[in-house]
Structures are given as C-alpha cells and as structure tokens.
Design a protein around this motif. Structure first.
Motif, mmCIF file in Angstrom:
data_model
loop_
_atom_site.group_PDB
_atom_site.id
_atom_site.type_symbol
_atom_site.label_atom_id
_atom_site.label_comp_id
_atom_site.label_asym_id
_atom_site.label_seq_id
_atom_site.Cartn_x
_atom_site.Cartn_y
_atom_site.Cartn_z
ATOM 1 N N ARG A 97 13.084 3.395 0.362
ATOM 2 C CA ARG A 97 12.260 4.263 1.200
ATOM 3 C C ARG A 97 10.802 4.054 0.811
ATOM 4 N NH1 ARG A 97 14.823 8.538 3.940
ATOM 5 N NH2 ARG A 97 17.029 8.022 4.206
ATOM 6 N N PHE A 98 9.908 4.265 1.762
ATOM 7 C CA PHE A 98 8.485 4.017 1.546
ATOM 8 C C PHE A 98 7.687 5.261 1.927
ATOM 9 C CE2 PHE A 98 10.678 0.109 2.549
ATOM 10 C CZ PHE A 98 10.274 -0.741 1.517
ATOM 11 N N SER A 99 6.594 5.498 1.181
ATOM 12 C CA SER A 99 5.798 6.693 1.428
ATOM 13 C C SER A 99 4.330 6.421 1.143
ATOM 14 C CB SER A 99 6.279 7.855 0.552
ATOM 15 O OG SER A 99 5.449 8.991 0.707
ATOM 16 N N THR A 100 3.462 7.030 1.937
ATOM 17 C CA THR A 100 2.023 6.926 1.692
ATOM 18 C C THR A 100 1.486 8.127 0.930
ATOM 19 O OG1 THR A 100 1.587 7.933 3.853
ATOM 20 C CG2 THR A 100 1.630 5.510 3.723
ATOM 21 N N GLY B 285 0.785 -1.232 0.000
ATOM 22 C CA GLY B 285 0.000 0.000 0.000
ATOM 23 C C GLY B 285 0.810 1.273 0.000
ATOM 24 N N ARG B 286 2.126 1.192 -0.165
ATOM 25 C CA ARG B 286 2.962 2.380 -0.124
ATOM 26 C C ARG B 286 3.807 2.506 -1.398
ATOM 27 N NH1 ARG B 286 6.244 1.743 5.370
ATOM 28 N NH2 ARG B 286 6.524 -0.356 4.490
ATOM 29 N N GLN B 287 4.094 3.748 -1.768
ATOM 30 C CA GLN B 287 5.014 3.988 -2.856
ATOM 31 C C GLN B 287 6.424 3.605 -2.409
ATOM 32 O OE1 GLN B 287 4.608 7.768 -5.005
ATOM 33 N NE2 GLN B 287 2.752 8.160 -3.793
ATOM 34 N N VAL B 288 7.261 3.254 -3.391
ATOM 35 C CA VAL B 288 8.615 2.796 -3.094
ATOM 36 C C VAL B 288 9.604 3.635 -3.895
ATOM 37 C CG1 VAL B 288 10.183 0.828 -3.055
ATOM 38 C CG2 VAL B 288 7.727 0.466 -2.769
ATOM 39 N N ILE C 192 9.771 7.198 4.698
ATOM 40 C CA ILE C 192 10.187 6.632 5.979
ATOM 41 C C ILE C 192 10.664 5.187 5.796
ATOM 42 C CG2 ILE C 192 8.643 8.117 7.303
ATOM 43 C CD1 ILE C 192 6.671 5.786 7.431
ATOM 44 N N ASP C 193 10.987 4.571 6.926
ATOM 45 C CA ASP C 193 11.377 3.150 6.953
ATOM 46 C C ASP C 193 12.513 2.851 5.987
ATOM 47 O OD1 ASP C 193 9.377 2.786 8.782
ATOM 48 O OD2 ASP C 193 7.938 2.023 7.320
ATOM 49 N N ARG C 194 13.614 3.572 6.175
ATOM 50 C CA ARG C 194 14.799 3.350 5.349
ATOM 51 C C ARG C 194 15.323 1.930 5.579
ATOM 52 N NH1 ARG C 194 20.285 4.382 6.680
ATOM 53 N NH2 ARG C 194 21.623 4.695 4.854
#
Length: 522
Positions: free
Chosen positions: A52-55, A38-41, A61-63
């Motif tokens: 890295r991940f982003s909504t 569900g997140r962009q990468v 976040i979450d490197r």
C-alpha cells in the motif's frame, strides 16, 4: 467497522494516538525511513501480501499484490507479514504462513529500487515454533532489530511470553557462498613461512602448523620436508600473530620410532596410496594442546608402508617455554590397519574425561578417555562421530583442524573439508560444540569460512589446499593457522565475538533456526 490505529510513545509508558488508518482489517507494516516514488510504503494482508502507498501516512491507496502462497512449498497457507527492514542489499521481509494449525516463518528480499519486485524468497521456513507450544493459542507480539539480531516475541495464552532470536546476515542471491559475513580475513603477511633452501630439512615444503599462545607469543610447530621427503617439525614464534620473530635453524622434533620413517629404516618400496603432502613418512600434520602443566602433541605417524596412524607425545610447559626439547617417547593411539588422522585434544576434561577427536574417513570421531597416558596396546575407538553433510560444501569428508577453543558460546572447532561437488579443493569451516557435551553440534557454518583462492594456496606442491592445524585467541581476535598448497605456513583472522555471533546464525540469505527461551511467565 474495524479500523487500524497508530500510536506513538517517547517513553513506552505514555501513548498518544496519531492516526487512524482507513480501510484496513489487517496490520500494516510501514517500511521504516523509506519512500518509493515520493510515497510511504506499507505491506499488509492475510492470504496474499499487498503493498500500500500513502502520501500522508493515513490514507493508503493503490493496493498491489506482490506475494501469493505457494502450493508446492512450506508457505502454501495464508500469508501475513511479520517484520520489514531495509538492508544494504534490499528490503528484508519476514512473513508467516499458517497451514493446518501450524505456523512457519519465511523470508523474502524485495528490490530496494522497486519494492514490487521480489529478488529472492526462501525455499523452506527459516523458523517454526517448537512442537511443544500450544499452536492454537500462540500469538506473535512483535519483532525488533537489536545488535545484529532479530528478536521475535511470542505469547502462549495462559503460559507466558517467549523470545525467539534470529541472526541477521548480509543478503545474497540465496546460493552464492562468496557474499557472506562468516569469513576469515587472510593476513597481508602471507605466507608467513616458506621453504628455506639453506636448510636441507625444510628446503622442499613447510606447511600445516600447530599453534599455541603462551608467554605472550604464538608458538608454531610446522611440518617440514627436504628432498629426502621425510617429515619433521620446525619451530617459529610470532609476537603479533602474523609476523615471524624467530625461526629455528634446526628441527625441534624428529621421527625416532619404528612406526615412523626415520630415514634409517627405509622400506624396500614406498606405499604411494598413503602418501600425503609428498612425504615418504615421518611426523606429519601436528596439533598441540596445553592440558594443565603439559603440552600434548598429536601427529600422523607414517612409516612409508603401513596405513598412517595417530601418534602422541608430550612435553612439560616449563621445558617447552625454555626450549628444552625433552619430548616423551611417542606412542600410537589409533588402531592398526586403519588410516586415522587429524587428531586433536581438548584443553580440559569434560565430565571427568579427556576428549580426543580424530578422523577415519569420512567422519570426525570423538573419544572420551580416562587418561592421556596411552600404553601402546589400547586404541581410540571412535564411539561418537560428526559426519559430512550431503549436498553441502562439506559433503565428502571432514576432519578436525585446530584443537577446539573454549568460548562463552561453546567449543569452537575449526575444521577442514572436501565436498563432492569440488573434490579437488580443501576448504575450511567452523562448528560450535556444546561445552558439556561436545558430541552435540550447536552451530555449523553453512558455507566455507575460507576457500583456496590465493596464489600461495594454489602455487605449490598441491594446488587448491588450505589445511588448518592451529588456532589461538589473542584478546578479541581469532587467529587460524593453516598450510597453503602443501607448501607454506599461512594465517587468517576474524573478530572473535562477531565471528561467533555470525556462526550461531550462519545461513546464506536466510535466517537461522533460533534459540528459544522463556522470558516472562504470566
């Protein structure tokens, strides 16, 4: 404080600032049209590469580090991402490595179901900038994907902008030769020609066909043997390239010279070490080329005793098309005492010379000659050569198959080969040779374009053999004609333009070395 800004444009002239990426000192490459959980990468980094991940496309976040430099490989220097794209096999990642002031480009394949997992990573650089570049002042501008190619733009400060092009292939595990695009497709009508028990001269085998396209038809001259094991040449035509329209009941070329076994000059003992295809002698493995108003026919002449040699004859185009088989007296053109085979003639002069390829184990030899009117006392010398490649599929021996075909990219040479790792099987490959200097190989297939896997390539006189002797271009299609199992005439095809583009960028699970050209001088 450094920030990374994202701009967007509809016309590449007017740009609008969309987002500010937080906490970034290095560019982000966002995976296009892709989400994970569900997140962009995105991938970023210098040194190690991290996901890295982003909504929302702004806060990342979450490197998570997924790739480190490798001390024992080309990419032991700091890594930085260059390009990402999704493919049917996974996410293709191009990255750069800087070491001692020199850059190299590597490639990796990430699992499309979980991009944190690397499926494959290249063992060597897929491209390095040319040595003449000023490496201290080179800068990557960007990469784009267009028409099956990756276009990489580089700036050399103070000199100009350069374009490097890579071919994009299906991604496999990096080792398999089965999952590549550069393949011929077998005709569903194979075998096109099989032995005919009604005709004694072709009742045993029919194989290794020469092929020319003229008058709206493919003309096939195939090697045939009866149970006397003397090789002669039969004739058939095809209007669509795959189905036989007409097949002559009698051979159109017979051995007549004393340097080929005619049946009347039977030796006391056959030299089995020189036999091929089960033949005791005669006219073997023909190739034919049109040069101006003549067709030149090369073949292997074998008298049953002496080492096989290359013979040459010719016939006018008018006589050939009108089926008046008025062949010139054959003459030997290869040196005595040496096994010389697989001779092909280029269809036009190059730099004022005729070009002939032939094969003395294990190489393809190349000669430039002033005339094709040999007198039987002067021989091909083999001044230039193209050799097998160690540790590759064509490592043991190679030979020209069909006479080269002229294309916009270069001379297309279909060739046959045997590799050390699979010495019982003949396979087919392709090369592109420079139009002005055919001793120069522009591209060469990294895997076979055809392997002996069909039943009619294994159930015959000799299992595991596909041996090309002819190829033609009809419209946008390439037709390759070959012998299967030393017993049948077969064909395989490919879209010519797609085949050539893929050949130019032929590698398994990696990008090829590019052609580099200056596109703009600043």
């Amino acid at each position: 404080k450094q920030t990374l800004r994202q701009l967007a444009s509809l016309d590449l002239i007017t740009w609008k600032r969309e987002r500010v990426h937080q906490d970034s000192r290095h560019p982000y490459f966002v995976f296009p049209g892709y989400t994970f959980q569900g997140r962009q990468v995105a991938i970023s980094g210098f040194g190690n590469l991290s996901l890295r991940f982003s909504t929302d496309g702004t806060t990342w976040i979450d490197r998570e580090i997924i790739m480190h430099p490798r001390e024992d490989k080309f990419d032991k220097g700091p890594l930085s991402p260059e390009f990402v794209m999704t493919t049917e096999k996974g996410i293709l990642l191009l990255y750069r490595s800087m070491q001692d002031g020199h850059q190299g480009v590597g490639v990796a394949l990430l699992d499309i179901s979980d991009p944190r997992r690397i499926l494959w990573r290249s063992e060597s650089p897929v491209w390095t900038p040319p040595k003449e570049w000023d490496h201290e002042n080179e800068r990557l501008i960007g990469v784009c994907h267009l028409d099956g190619r990756l276009l990489s733009y580089w700036q050399i400060l103070g000199k100009g902008v350069y374009l490097a092009t890579y071919g994009l292939f299906k991604i496999s595990d990096g080792h398999s030769s089965k999952d590549v695009s550069l393949q011929l497709a077998r005709s569903k009508n194979n075998p096109m020609i099989a032995p005919n028990p009604k005709n004694s001269w072709e009742s045993f085998t029919t194989f290794n066909p020469a092929a020319v396209y003229d008058g709206g038809k493919v003309h096939l001259l195939y090697r045939a043997q009866g149970y006397d094991y003397i090789s002669v040449l039969g004739y058939a035509t095809s209007s669509d390239g795959e189905h036989i329209d007409e097949r002559f009941e009698e051979p159109i070329y017979l051995p007549t010279a004393n340097f080929e076994y005619t049946g009347t000059n039977k030796p006391k003992q056959i030299s089995h070490m020189y036999m091929s295809g089960g033949g005791y002698g005669g006219c073997e493995d023909p190739r034919m080329t049109r040069v101006d108003d003549k067709y030149y026919l090369t073949y292997v002449a074998f008298d049953g005793v002496q080492p096989p040699r290359v013979a040459l004859t010719s016939i006018t185009v008018e006589n050939f098309l009108n089926r008046r088989w008025l062949w010139e007296r054959p003459v030997l053109i290869s040196p005595p005492g040496v096994v010389d085979k697989s001779a092909v003639i280029f269809p036009e002069k190059i730099n004022g010379k005729y070009v002939v390829m032939h094969r003395i184990y294990p190489d393809i030899l190349i000669d430039f000659v002033d005339s094709l009117e040999f007198d039987g006392s002067h021989w091909l010398e083999g001044k230039y050569k193209i050799s097998p490649r160690p540790n590759m599929w064509d490592s043991r021996k190679i030979g020209a198959g069909a006479p080269p075909l002229k294309t916009a990219f270069g001379w297309l040479l279909i060739y046959q080969s045997v590799g050390e790792q699979d010495s019982g099987r003949y396979k087919v490959g392709a090369m592109l040779l420079d139009l002005k200097d055919p001793t120069k190989v522009i591209a060469r297939s990294q895997s076979p374009i055809l392997e002996p896997d069909a039943s009619y390539e294994n159930e015959g006189f000799k299992s595991g053999v596909i041996y090309p002797c002819g190829a033609v271009i009809i419209g946008e299609k390439l037709y390759v004609y070959y012998g299967g199992a030393d017993s049948y005439v077969c064909s395989a095809t490919a879209n010519l333009n797609e085949f050539l583009v893929e050949l130019l960028h032929s590698e398994v699970a990696r990008l090829t070395k590019p052609m580099v050209e200056s596109i703009l001088m600043l």
